[in-house]
Write a protein that holds these residues in place. Sequence first.
Motif, PDB file in Angstrom:
ATOM      1  N   VAL A  66     -47.599 -10.670 -39.376  1.00  0.00           N
ATOM      2  CA  VAL A  66     -47.245 -11.785 -40.227  1.00  0.00           C
ATOM      3  C   VAL A  66     -45.741 -11.974 -40.137  1.00  0.00           C
ATOM      4  O   VAL A  66     -44.984 -11.040 -40.330  1.00  0.00           O
ATOM      5  CB  VAL A  66     -47.656 -11.538 -41.687  1.00  0.00           C
ATOM      6  N   LYS A  67     -45.330 -13.173 -39.826  1.00  0.00           N
ATOM      7  CA  LYS A  67     -43.910 -13.468 -39.670  1.00  0.00           C
ATOM      8  C   LYS A  67     -43.306 -13.779 -41.036  1.00  0.00           C
ATOM      9  O   LYS A  67     -43.823 -14.570 -41.797  1.00  0.00           O
ATOM     10  CB  LYS A  67     -43.756 -14.672 -38.739  1.00  0.00           C
ATOM     11  N   CYS A  68     -42.196 -13.126 -41.329  1.00  0.00           N
ATOM     12  CA  CYS A  68     -41.472 -13.398 -42.567  1.00  0.00           C
ATOM     13  C   CYS A  68     -40.132 -14.018 -42.209  1.00  0.00           C
ATOM     14  O   CYS A  68     -39.448 -13.544 -41.307  1.00  0.00           O
ATOM     15  CB  CYS A  68     -41.249 -12.119 -43.357  1.00  0.00           C
ATOM     16  N   ASP A  69     -39.804 -15.069 -42.881  1.00  0.00           N
ATOM     17  CA  ASP A  69     -38.518 -15.715 -42.670  1.00  0.00           C
ATOM     18  C   ASP A  69     -37.519 -15.201 -43.696  1.00  0.00           C
ATOM     19  O   ASP A  69     -37.894 -14.722 -44.769  1.00  0.00           O
ATOM     20  CB  ASP A  69     -38.659 -17.237 -42.811  1.00  0.00           C
ATOM     21  N   GLU A  70     -36.255 -15.335 -43.366  1.00  0.00           N
ATOM     22  CA  GLU A  70     -35.223 -14.942 -44.310  1.00  0.00           C
ATOM     23  C   GLU A  70     -35.409 -15.749 -45.588  1.00  0.00           C
ATOM     24  O   GLU A  70     -35.653 -16.944 -45.568  1.00  0.00           O
ATOM     25  CB  GLU A  70     -33.843 -15.225 -43.717  1.00  0.00           C
ATOM     26  N   GLY A  71     -35.362 -15.078 -46.700  1.00  0.00           N
ATOM     27  CA  GLY A  71     -35.538 -15.747 -47.979  1.00  0.00           C
ATOM     28  C   GLY A  71     -36.960 -15.645 -48.504  1.00  0.00           C
ATOM     29  O   GLY A  71     -37.203 -15.944 -49.666  1.00  0.00           O
ATOM     30  N   ASP A  72     -37.929 -15.241 -47.664  1.00  0.00           N
ATOM     31  CA  ASP A  72     -39.294 -15.043 -48.151  1.00  0.00           C
ATOM     32  C   ASP A  72     -39.288 -13.873 -49.127  1.00  0.00           C
ATOM     33  O   ASP A  72     -38.561 -12.900 -48.952  1.00  0.00           O
ATOM     34  CB  ASP A  72     -40.254 -14.730 -46.997  1.00  0.00           C
ATOM     35  N   ARG A  73     -40.099 -13.961 -50.154  1.00  0.00           N
ATOM     36  CA  ARG A  73     -40.132 -12.877 -51.131  1.00  0.00           C
ATOM     37  C   ARG A  73     -41.496 -12.816 -51.798  1.00  0.00           C
ATOM     38  O   ARG A  73     -42.251 -13.784 -51.775  1.00  0.00           O
ATOM     39  CB  ARG A  73     -39.041 -13.043 -52.162  1.00  0.00           C
ATOM     40  N   VAL A  74     -41.772 -11.685 -52.377  1.00  0.00           N
ATOM     41  CA  VAL A  74     -42.993 -11.476 -53.143  1.00  0.00           C
ATOM     42  C   VAL A  74     -42.601 -11.511 -54.606  1.00  0.00           C
ATOM     43  O   VAL A  74     -41.626 -10.876 -55.020  1.00  0.00           O
ATOM     44  CB  VAL A  74     -43.643 -10.115 -52.808  1.00  0.00           C
ATOM     45  N   ALA A 112     -47.962   0.041 -50.483  1.00  0.00           N
ATOM     46  CA  ALA A 112     -49.187   0.305 -49.719  1.00  0.00           C
ATOM     47  C   ALA A 112     -50.177  -0.847 -49.881  1.00  0.00           C
ATOM     48  O   ALA A 112     -50.797  -1.293 -48.904  1.00  0.00           O
ATOM     49  CB  ALA A 112     -49.818   1.621 -50.176  1.00  0.00           C
ATOM     50  N   SER A 113     -50.324  -1.352 -51.091  1.00  0.00           N
ATOM     51  CA  SER A 113     -51.230  -2.474 -51.333  1.00  0.00           C
ATOM     52  C   SER A 113     -50.771  -3.734 -50.627  1.00  0.00           C
ATOM     53  O   SER A 113     -51.575  -4.472 -50.057  1.00  0.00           O
ATOM     54  CB  SER A 113     -51.344  -2.759 -52.837  1.00  0.00           C
ATOM     55  N   LEU A 114     -49.466  -3.974 -50.656  1.00  0.00           N
ATOM     56  CA  LEU A 114     -48.918  -5.150 -49.989  1.00  0.00           C
ATOM     57  C   LEU A 114     -49.144  -5.074 -48.485  1.00  0.00           C
ATOM     58  O   LEU A 114     -49.582  -6.047 -47.861  1.00  0.00           O
ATOM     59  CB  LEU A 114     -47.428  -5.296 -50.299  1.00  0.00           C
ATOM     60  N   LYS A 115     -48.886  -3.916 -47.892  1.00  0.00           N
ATOM     61  CA  LYS A 115     -49.103  -3.746 -46.451  1.00  0.00           C
ATOM     62  C   LYS A 115     -50.575  -3.951 -46.096  1.00  0.00           C
ATOM     63  O   LYS A 115     -50.897  -4.639 -45.134  1.00  0.00           O
ATOM     64  CB  LYS A 115     -48.646  -2.374 -45.979  1.00  0.00           C
ATOM     65  N   GLU A 116     -51.465  -3.377 -46.896  1.00  0.00           N
ATOM     66  CA  GLU A 116     -52.905  -3.544 -46.647  1.00  0.00           C
ATOM     67  C   GLU A 116     -53.295  -5.018 -46.726  1.00  0.00           C
ATOM     68  O   GLU A 116     -54.033  -5.529 -45.880  1.00  0.00           O
ATOM     69  CB  GLU A 116     -53.703  -2.730 -47.656  1.00  0.00           C
ATOM     70  N   SER A 117     -52.777  -5.717 -47.715  1.00  0.00           N
ATOM     71  CA  SER A 117     -53.090  -7.142 -47.863  1.00  0.00           C
ATOM     72  C   SER A 117     -52.575  -7.951 -46.679  1.00  0.00           C
ATOM     73  O   SER A 117     -53.269  -8.832 -46.172  1.00  0.00           O
ATOM     74  CB  SER A 117     -52.472  -7.681 -49.154  1.00  0.00           C
ATOM     75  N   LEU A 118     -51.353  -7.664 -46.257  1.00  0.00           N
ATOM     76  CA  LEU A 118     -50.784  -8.382 -45.113  1.00  0.00           C
ATOM     77  C   LEU A 118     -51.577  -8.105 -43.841  1.00  0.00           C
ATOM     78  O   LEU A 118     -51.818  -9.008 -43.034  1.00  0.00           O
ATOM     79  CB  LEU A 118     -49.316  -8.014 -44.920  1.00  0.00           C
ATOM     80  N   ASP A 119     -51.990  -6.852 -43.655  1.00  0.00           N
ATOM     81  CA  ASP A 119     -52.782  -6.504 -42.481  1.00  0.00           C
ATOM     82  C   ASP A 119     -54.112  -7.274 -42.466  1.00  0.00           C
ATOM     83  O   ASP A 119     -54.530  -7.793 -41.431  1.00  0.00           O
ATOM     84  CB  ASP A 119     -53.055  -4.997 -42.435  1.00  0.00           C
ATOM     85  N   GLY A 155     -54.885 -12.408 -39.658  1.00  0.00           N
ATOM     86  CA  GLY A 155     -55.722 -13.335 -38.893  1.00  0.00           C
ATOM     87  C   GLY A 155     -55.876 -14.677 -39.586  1.00  0.00           C
ATOM     88  O   GLY A 155     -55.828 -15.735 -38.945  1.00  0.00           O
ATOM     89  N   TYR A 156     -56.036 -14.635 -40.900  1.00  0.00           N
ATOM     90  CA  TYR A 156     -56.154 -15.879 -41.655  1.00  0.00           C
ATOM     91  C   TYR A 156     -54.857 -16.689 -41.583  1.00  0.00           C
ATOM     92  O   TYR A 156     -54.887 -17.909 -41.477  1.00  0.00           O
ATOM     93  CB  TYR A 156     -56.501 -15.603 -43.119  1.00  0.00           C
ATOM     94  N   ALA A 157     -53.727 -15.994 -41.647  1.00  0.00           N
ATOM     95  CA  ALA A 157     -52.436 -16.680 -41.581  1.00  0.00           C
ATOM     96  C   ALA A 157     -52.271 -17.405 -40.252  1.00  0.00           C
ATOM     97  O   ALA A 157     -51.757 -18.525 -40.202  1.00  0.00           O
ATOM     98  CB  ALA A 157     -51.298 -15.675 -41.794  1.00  0.00           C
ATOM     99  N   LYS A 158     -52.722 -16.781 -39.177  1.00  0.00           N
ATOM    100  CA  LYS A 158     -52.642 -17.424 -37.857  1.00  0.00           C
ATOM    101  C   LYS A 158     -53.509 -18.680 -37.815  1.00  0.00           C
ATOM    102  O   LYS A 158     -53.103 -19.702 -37.254  1.00  0.00           O
ATOM    103  CB  LYS A 158     -53.070 -16.446 -36.767  1.00  0.00           C
ATOM    104  N   ASP A 159     -54.710 -18.615 -38.413  1.00  0.00           N
ATOM    105  CA  ASP A 159     -55.590 -19.787 -38.442  1.00  0.00           C
ATOM    106  C   ASP A 159     -54.982 -20.920 -39.268  1.00  0.00           C
ATOM    107  O   ASP A 159     -55.088 -22.091 -38.904  1.00  0.00           O
ATOM    108  CB  ASP A 159     -56.964 -19.414 -39.006  1.00  0.00           C
TER     109      ASP A 159
END
Length: 110
Positions: A1-9, A29-36, A40-44
């Motif tokens: 998942v690509k993060c741009d400068e300024g992106d935040r949670v 750990a939860s954030l990494k699992e969610s991003l993983d 695929g959905y983000a790419k779609d």
Amino acid sequence: VKCDEGDRVHYCVTGRSSADDSFVHKFEASLKESLDVTEGYAKDVAAGKCAFPGDAGLYGTMEAAMQPSSENTKSAVEYYSNLILGHRVACDAIKSHFYGFLYPFRTDSL
């Protein structure tokens, strides 16, 4: 998942999380699992194969109602409608939520 400068949670600190010494590790750990899982959905979504569901649409809709612009509205009619009525409609929707779901005048205990 690509993060741009300024992106935040965005996370709201609660009493429970601030009292838990292991919270930061659990959150990471939860954030990494969610991003993983969602990579695929983000790419779609980026490829235009599907739309992003969920709360992001609500935030976008509220932003368009409260601060309409050519970027967050689909037509001139929607822009002017939101410009004239959007703030009032958004405020009424929030009031309806509190009155309908939270019932602030309840006198009995749950």
